[in-house]
Design a protein around this motif. Structure first.
Motif, PDB file in Angstrom:
ATOM      1  N   GLY A  52       3.022  12.276  10.267  1.00  0.00           N
ATOM      2  CA  GLY A  52       3.034  12.374   8.813  1.00  0.00           C
ATOM      3  C   GLY A  52       3.102  11.036   8.109  1.00  0.00           C
ATOM      4  N   GLN A  53       3.893  10.096   8.636  1.00  0.00           N
ATOM      5  CA  GLN A  53       4.016   8.800   7.975  1.00  0.00           C
ATOM      6  C   GLN A  53       2.709   8.031   8.037  1.00  0.00           C
ATOM      7  N   ALA A  56       0.400   9.463   5.445  1.00  0.00           N
ATOM      8  CA  ALA A  56       0.763   8.994   4.111  1.00  0.00           C
ATOM      9  C   ALA A  56       0.329   7.546   3.895  1.00  0.00           C
ATOM     10  N   ASP A  57       0.510   6.699   4.912  1.00  0.00           N
ATOM     11  CA  ASP A  57       0.115   5.297   4.799  1.00  0.00           C
ATOM     12  C   ASP A  57      -1.397   5.159   4.616  1.00  0.00           C
ATOM     13  N   GLU A  60      -2.182   6.148   1.074  1.00  0.00           N
ATOM     14  CA  GLU A  60      -1.656   5.180   0.118  1.00  0.00           C
ATOM     15  C   GLU A  60      -2.493   3.906   0.107  1.00  0.00           C
ATOM     16  N   GLU A 328      -3.275   2.838  13.841  1.00  0.00           N
ATOM     17  CA  GLU A 328      -2.142   1.923  13.737  1.00  0.00           C
ATOM     18  C   GLU A 328      -2.543   0.507  14.130  1.00  0.00           C
ATOM     19  N   TYR A 401       6.135  10.830  18.085  1.00  0.00           N
ATOM     20  CA  TYR A 401       6.190  11.704  16.915  1.00  0.00           C
ATOM     21  C   TYR A 401       6.014  13.174  17.255  1.00  0.00           C
ATOM     22  N   THR A 406      10.242   9.945  15.253  1.00  0.00           N
ATOM     23  CA  THR A 406       9.401   9.148  14.386  1.00  0.00           C
ATOM     24  C   THR A 406       8.531   8.224  15.219  1.00  0.00           C
TER      25      THR A 406
END
Length: 407
Positions: A52-53, A56-57, A60, A328, A401, A406
């Motif tokens: 999820g992070q 979102a990144d 964004e 990433e 994750y 996380t």
């Protein structure tokens, strides 16, 4: 040599290549992407998950549009066959993630690369690093000079094979059956309705492997119930009737009929009826087989060359991190490019960050493969507490994750 203004060649135009091109274009580099396929990248909608992070990144920072379609995943139901329709729940595991359609993800990233900078039908044959740059030689005879060459050419990476000629992919000893189809084809949606209420996805463990099933957006981006795709994958020994060609996957349409019969027998013997029926709905000609391999290198960089995504490290699909790792890697490139003074520092810091993390991810994948395929426990006797202890032993202090941690 400063980062801004560098001429960069990206070998490979899939998810990793498009993300890398976006990252370095934003750093002020002149980037061109070279994709070996001349027909465009196509996909039947294979499912991939990202944390999820990271999702979102990416939104964004403009890599993905804010309305990019996903199917949220919160829990994993481990269902054991016990002569009931849906099977007995062994464990409900927290698994925060978002399921994606590979084709949708690639197309969203591809739109970030200008058409004039994306070249199809360009296959790298060799490259040579010099004191002032790197010369890329293509199969059509053209030679191009770059300040930096990025290998984003996946598990068949020509760039990796030149950087690390001794690093050969190692077969894990089993395969992954894959398939998906439109949810609209399902007549009995009771099980799908049940997992929707819990944002769940399914795992069926059996001796010598396990299967998973979850929902993904359709190729047109639809992610509402009734308009998605049913996506599944089953880890099992290679069928006796199927001849593998090294690391190559067996694409849809090429799976031997006798091998598919073996797979149907596995479903009948080891899967609860409701889950078996959802998987077995897939037509023979739409099923593929992926042999599972590991490949790890000691460094992601040389003087003028850099690896990203699966071109650097192949982690087993258990980690659900193929796309995650590549994305990433790209975000790390963009972040570092905005803080370092020169190319040498960028390469050194990128290598320190991403290569070590990829090695850890590969080790996690090997442990999961051993525990969930090669050395499976007596699933039916395990309690929730047993599963928790088993899970902790697999992770051995690492985090992932998809296992409630996380990324």
């Amino acid at each position: 040599m400063t980062i801004q203004g560098l001429n960069v060649g990206v070998i490979g135009g899939s998810i990793a290549g498009c993300a890398a091109a976006t990252a370095l274009s934003r750093a002020g580099c002149n980037v061109e992407v070279f994709e070996r396929s001349s027909k465009g990248l196509t996909d039947r909608g294979s499912g991939i998950a990202i944390p999820g992070q990271l999702r979102a990144d990416l939104m964004e920072r403009g890599y993905l549009p804010r309305d990019f379609p996903n199917c949220e995943m919160k829990t994993r139901w481990w269902q054991f066959p016990d002569n009931t329709t849906q099977g007995r729940r062994l464990w409900t595991q927290a698994t925060p993630a978002f399921a994606n359609n590979w084709g949708n993800l690639w197309r969203a990233l591809r739109r970030n690369v200008p058409t004039d900078n994306y070249h199809e039908g360009r296959r790298l044959s060799d490259f040579t690093e010099t004191e002032t740059g790197v010369v890329a030689q293509f199969h059509d005879g053209e030679a191009r000079n770059f300040d930096l060459l990025i290998g984003a050419d996946g598990y068949h990476s020509v760039v990796r094979s030149k950087m690390h000629p001794q690093a050969k992919p190692e077969y894990a000893g089993y395969v992954l059956w894959r398939g998906n189809y439109p949810e609209a084809e399902v007549d009995d949606k009771s099980l799908i309705d049940a997992i929707d209420t819990d944002f769940a996805w399914l795992t069926v463990p059996f001796e010598g492997g396990h299967g998973v099933l979850y929902m993904i957006p359709d190729l047109d981006g639809s992610n509402m119930p009734g308009h998605r795709r049913v996506n599944w994958a089953v880890y099992a020994p290679c069928p006796m009737a199927q001849q593998l060609n090294g690391i190559e996957s067996v694409p849809p349409g090429a799976v031997e009929k006798a091998a598919f019969v073996e797979f149907q027998r596995l479903l009948n013997d080891d899967f609860p009826k409701a889950i078996r029926d959802l998987i077995a709905h897939t037509r023979h000609e739409d099923v593929s087989i992926q042999p599972i391999y590991d490949s790890v290198v000691d460094t992601y960089t040389s003087d003028r060359t850099l690896l990203i995504g699966d071109a650097g490290t192949m982690a087993r699909p258990h980690t659900a991190s193929g796309a995650t790792k590549a994305l990433e890697d790209a975000l790390s490139l963009e972040d570092l490019a905005g803080t370092v003074d020169d190319l040498a520092e960028l390469l050194a810091r990128y290598d320190a960050q991403r290569c070590a993390q990829a090695k850890t991810l590969s080790q996690i994948g090997r442990r999961i493969g051993r525990a969930q395929v090669l050395e499976t426990p007596d699933w039916g006797t395990m309690s929730s507490a047993d599963f928790e202890d088993w899970h902790k032993a697999i992770m051995s202090g690492d985090t992932l994750y998809l296992y409630g941690e996380t990324a």
